[in-house]
Design an enzyme around this catalytic site. Sequence first.
Site, mmCIF file in Angstrom:
data_model
loop_
_atom_site.group_PDB
_atom_site.id
_atom_site.type_symbol
_atom_site.label_atom_id
_atom_site.label_comp_id
_atom_site.label_asym_id
_atom_site.label_seq_id
_atom_site.Cartn_x
_atom_site.Cartn_y
_atom_site.Cartn_z
ATOM 1 N N ARG A 178 0.812 -1.238 0.000
ATOM 2 C CA ARG A 178 0.000 0.000 0.000
ATOM 3 C C ARG A 178 0.832 1.268 0.000
ATOM 4 N NH1 ARG A 178 -2.574 -3.363 3.393
ATOM 5 N NH2 ARG A 178 -4.399 -4.354 2.464
ATOM 6 N N LYS B 144 2.643 11.627 -10.514
ATOM 7 C CA LYS B 144 1.861 10.725 -11.372
ATOM 8 C C LYS B 144 2.737 9.520 -11.686
ATOM 9 C CE LYS B 144 -1.278 13.760 -13.914
ATOM 10 N NZ LYS B 144 -1.656 14.202 -15.278
ATOM 11 N N GLU C 25 8.882 20.196 -23.484
ATOM 12 C CA GLU C 25 8.141 20.397 -22.224
ATOM 13 C C GLU C 25 8.612 21.675 -21.531
ATOM 14 O OE1 GLU C 25 5.626 18.458 -21.706
ATOM 15 O OE2 GLU C 25 6.069 16.468 -22.528
ATOM 16 N N LYS D 106 6.377 23.623 -12.656
ATOM 17 C CA LYS D 106 5.584 22.411 -12.448
ATOM 18 C C LYS D 106 5.213 22.270 -10.978
ATOM 19 C CE LYS D 106 4.497 17.767 -13.487
ATOM 20 N NZ LYS D 106 4.699 16.563 -14.286
ATOM 21 N N GLU E 269 -5.151 17.138 -10.500
ATOM 22 C CA GLU E 269 -5.655 17.571 -11.797
ATOM 23 C C GLU E 269 -7.160 17.762 -11.822
ATOM 24 O OE1 GLU E 269 -3.429 16.017 -15.083
ATOM 25 O OE2 GLU E 269 -5.026 16.489 -16.500
ATOM 26 N N ARG F 283 -3.883 22.038 -13.204
ATOM 27 C CA ARG F 283 -2.857 21.083 -13.644
ATOM 28 C C ARG F 283 -3.080 20.682 -15.099
ATOM 29 N NH1 ARG F 283 0.073 16.121 -10.267
ATOM 30 N NH2 ARG F 283 1.416 15.511 -11.992
ATOM 31 N N ASN G 171 -1.091 20.192 -20.157
ATOM 32 C CA ASN G 171 -1.333 19.390 -21.350
ATOM 33 C C ASN G 171 -1.346 20.208 -22.636
ATOM 34 O OD1 ASN G 171 -1.610 16.868 -19.988
ATOM 35 N ND2 ASN G 171 -3.582 17.587 -19.238
ATOM 36 N N HIS H 28 -0.797 18.563 -25.993
ATOM 37 C CA HIS H 28 -0.781 17.122 -25.762
ATOM 38 C C HIS H 28 -1.939 16.381 -26.416
ATOM 39 C CE1 HIS H 28 2.542 17.929 -23.130
ATOM 40 N NE2 HIS H 28 2.619 16.683 -22.720
ATOM 41 N N HIS I 243 -0.903 13.604 -28.687
ATOM 42 C CA HIS I 243 -1.266 12.195 -28.488
ATOM 43 C C HIS I 243 -1.874 11.601 -29.758
ATOM 44 C CE1 HIS I 243 -1.441 12.844 -23.869
ATOM 45 N NE2 HIS I 243 -0.254 12.425 -24.248
ATOM 46 N N HIS J 252 7.611 11.480 -27.730
ATOM 47 C CA HIS J 252 6.513 12.241 -27.135
ATOM 48 C C HIS J 252 6.742 13.756 -27.279
ATOM 49 C CE1 HIS J 252 3.474 13.495 -24.267
ATOM 50 N NE2 HIS J 252 4.408 14.133 -23.578
HETATM 51 N N1 LIG Z 1 4.509 10.915 -14.694
HETATM 52 C C1 LIG Z 1 4.407 11.998 -15.418
HETATM 53 O O1 LIG Z 1 3.936 13.051 -14.969
HETATM 54 C C2 LIG Z 1 4.912 11.965 -16.822
HETATM 55 C C3 LIG Z 1 5.051 13.157 -17.543
HETATM 56 C C4 LIG Z 1 5.592 13.092 -18.832
HETATM 57 C C5 LIG Z 1 5.955 11.863 -19.377
HETATM 58 N N2 LIG Z 1 5.781 10.732 -18.643
HETATM 59 C C6 LIG Z 1 6.181 9.426 -19.184
HETATM 60 O O2 LIG Z 1 7.581 9.461 -19.396
HETATM 61 C C7 LIG Z 1 7.927 8.530 -20.413
HETATM 62 C C8 LIG Z 1 8.898 9.196 -21.344
HETATM 63 O O3 LIG Z 1 10.052 9.526 -20.621
HETATM 64 P P1 LIG Z 1 11.458 9.740 -21.349
HETATM 65 O O4 LIG Z 1 11.279 10.676 -22.465
HETATM 66 O O5 LIG Z 1 12.436 10.030 -20.291
HETATM 67 O O6 LIG Z 1 11.701 8.313 -22.039
HETATM 68 P P2 LIG Z 1 12.603 7.044 -21.596
HETATM 69 O O7 LIG Z 1 12.518 6.800 -20.177
HETATM 70 O O8 LIG Z 1 12.197 5.954 -22.522
HETATM 71 O O9 LIG Z 1 14.074 7.527 -21.969
HETATM 72 C C9 LIG Z 1 14.406 7.790 -23.314
HETATM 73 C C10 LIG Z 1 15.620 6.976 -23.752
HETATM 74 O O10 LIG Z 1 16.807 7.546 -23.192
HETATM 75 C C11 LIG Z 1 17.541 6.549 -22.483
HETATM 76 N N3 LIG Z 1 18.269 7.256 -21.438
HETATM 77 C C12 LIG Z 1 17.828 7.655 -20.239
HETATM 78 N N4 LIG Z 1 18.744 8.405 -19.624
HETATM 79 C C13 LIG Z 1 19.819 8.462 -20.443
HETATM 80 C C14 LIG Z 1 21.077 9.090 -20.368
HETATM 81 N N5 LIG Z 1 21.400 9.877 -19.328
HETATM 82 N N6 LIG Z 1 21.937 8.930 -21.387
HETATM 83 C C15 LIG Z 1 21.601 8.197 -22.471
HETATM 84 N N7 LIG Z 1 20.409 7.594 -22.611
HETATM 85 C C16 LIG Z 1 19.516 7.732 -21.612
HETATM 86 C C17 LIG Z 1 16.481 5.608 -22.029
HETATM 87 O O11 LIG Z 1 17.024 4.382 -21.649
HETATM 88 C C18 LIG Z 1 15.592 5.550 -23.259
HETATM 89 O O12 LIG Z 1 16.168 4.721 -24.237
HETATM 90 C C19 LIG Z 1 6.624 8.128 -21.062
HETATM 91 O O13 LIG Z 1 6.298 6.827 -20.653
HETATM 92 C C20 LIG Z 1 5.611 9.118 -20.524
HETATM 93 O O14 LIG Z 1 4.311 8.570 -20.437
HETATM 94 C C21 LIG Z 1 5.274 10.761 -17.393
HETATM 95 ZN ZN LIG Z 2 4.314 15.624 -22.043
#
Ligand SMILES: NC(=O)c1ccc[n+]([C@@H]2O[C@H](COP(=O)([O-])OP(=O)(O)OC[C@H]3O[C@@H](n4cnc5c(N)ncnc54)[C@H](O)[C@@H]3O)[C@@H](O)[C@H]2O)c1
Ligand SMILES: [Zn+2]
Length: 359
Positions: free
Chosen positions: A116, A138, A180, A222, A232, A236, A240, A243, A247, A260
């Site tokens: 939990r 999130k 972003e 943020k 949200e 919040r 988006n 987005h 999306h 993304h």
């Molecule tokens: N929780 C939230 O509020 C929120 C907000 C925005 C996005 N997200 C989520 O985040 C994800 C996208 O995140 P992302 O863009 O970081 O993608 P990711 O985690 O897939 O990272 C992108 C790539 O970079 C690599 N990588 C990471 N750090 C590195 C480094 N220092 N050097 C070299 N390579 C590196 C990763 O292994 C991957 O191949 C999505 O799943 C999205 O839904 C969540």
């Molecule tokens: Zn985003």
Amino acid sequence: MQQLAVDLGERTYPIYIGPGLLAQPELYERHRGSGQLLVVTNDRVAPLYLDQVVAALGDPETLVLPDGEGQKTLARTEQVLDRLLRAGFGRDGTLVALGGGVIGDLAGFAAAIYQRGIDFIQVPTTLLAQVDSSVGGKTGVNHPLGKNMIGAFHQPKAVIADTDVLATLPDRELSAGLAEIIKYGLIRDLPFLEWLEANMDGLRAREPALLTEAIARSCRNKAEVVAADEREGGVRALLNLGHTFGHAIEAGLGYGEWLHGEAVGAGMCMAADMSVRLGWLGEADRARAVHLIERAGLPTRPPSGLTPDRMRELMARDKKVVAGELRLVLLRALGEAVVTGDFEPDALSRTLAENARPE
Ligand SMILES: NC(=O)c1ccc[n+]([C@@H]2O[C@H](COP(=O)([O-])OP(=O)(O)OC[C@H]3O[C@@H](n4cnc5c(N)ncnc54)[C@H](O)[C@@H]3O)[C@@H](O)[C@H]2O)c1
Ligand SMILES: [Zn+2]
């Protein structure tokens, strides 16, 4: 090092930003529980940075998952839970998420549901994760029928954003994070937008002081939005911007084709375009926004092959549709956004018709 706080009463937590933080034991020490530690990372990040984190933490458990958005699943979450159980973690255990948004979302979700809820620390290693996904609580994973459809709100105990790790990030990933960052300027921070206009070239050249400043100002934005509306219910949703269009681009192309942040770049341009069509934003301001997005190395139009009808259909499936009404984040001015379903439908039709490229 810069430090700021996400102000959430007794769940308030710090964000640390600066070089060399990954290897500083006292940062983890300050925010970990009294029990065991598990570091969750992936097979791309592990060879680069896991040693440093392990050295700083002493002798933690480690779990290295395969890289990729396709791994953000319930099955991989279960693998994390298995490890926690087998290693005998109690409620005093702490999870450390070392990686981009995929690892942060997944490990955070495992922390949210293990017994939990146990503590976790975000150690974001992509620019996108440092300015966006690691802050705000999130967490979640994808379902075959939809992205981020399973999740929970669970705030970390701390966010440790080491700017040195950005040196190994591919250029495309850097630009995706810049999308972003620009978003915060467009929705609520005109001085930051102007600062980005002055410093975009230095940011793309990865000048450390500029990256630290951009991350800190993004996180401050943020953090303020999250503090005002953790779950949200209102403001919040401004986060988006671009987005819903984005999306639709991601889903229409097949996830993974565009990053993304790239889809959000084109999506923000479409939102600005629609805002002009509604008479809410001046043409010169739209052009300014598009120019900055372009300078960040991002696309400013959707990819070819998506028809206006297809985009509209995909947009109608967006999570942000409330009671059948499509709500969009649009611009009233640079630095001022609104969330609304109250717009002339014709403005959306024309935006899609002008921007989508069927060929
Ligand atoms: N929780 C939230 O509020 C929120 C907000 C925005 C996005 N997200 C989520 O985040 C994800 C996208 O995140 P992302 O863009 O970081 O993608 P990711 O985690 O897939 O990272 C992108 C790539 O970079 C690599 N990588 C990471 N750090 C590195 C480094 N220092 N050097 C070299 N390579 C590196 C990763 O292994 C991957 O191949 C999505 O799943 C999205 O839904 C969540
Ligand atoms: Zn985003």
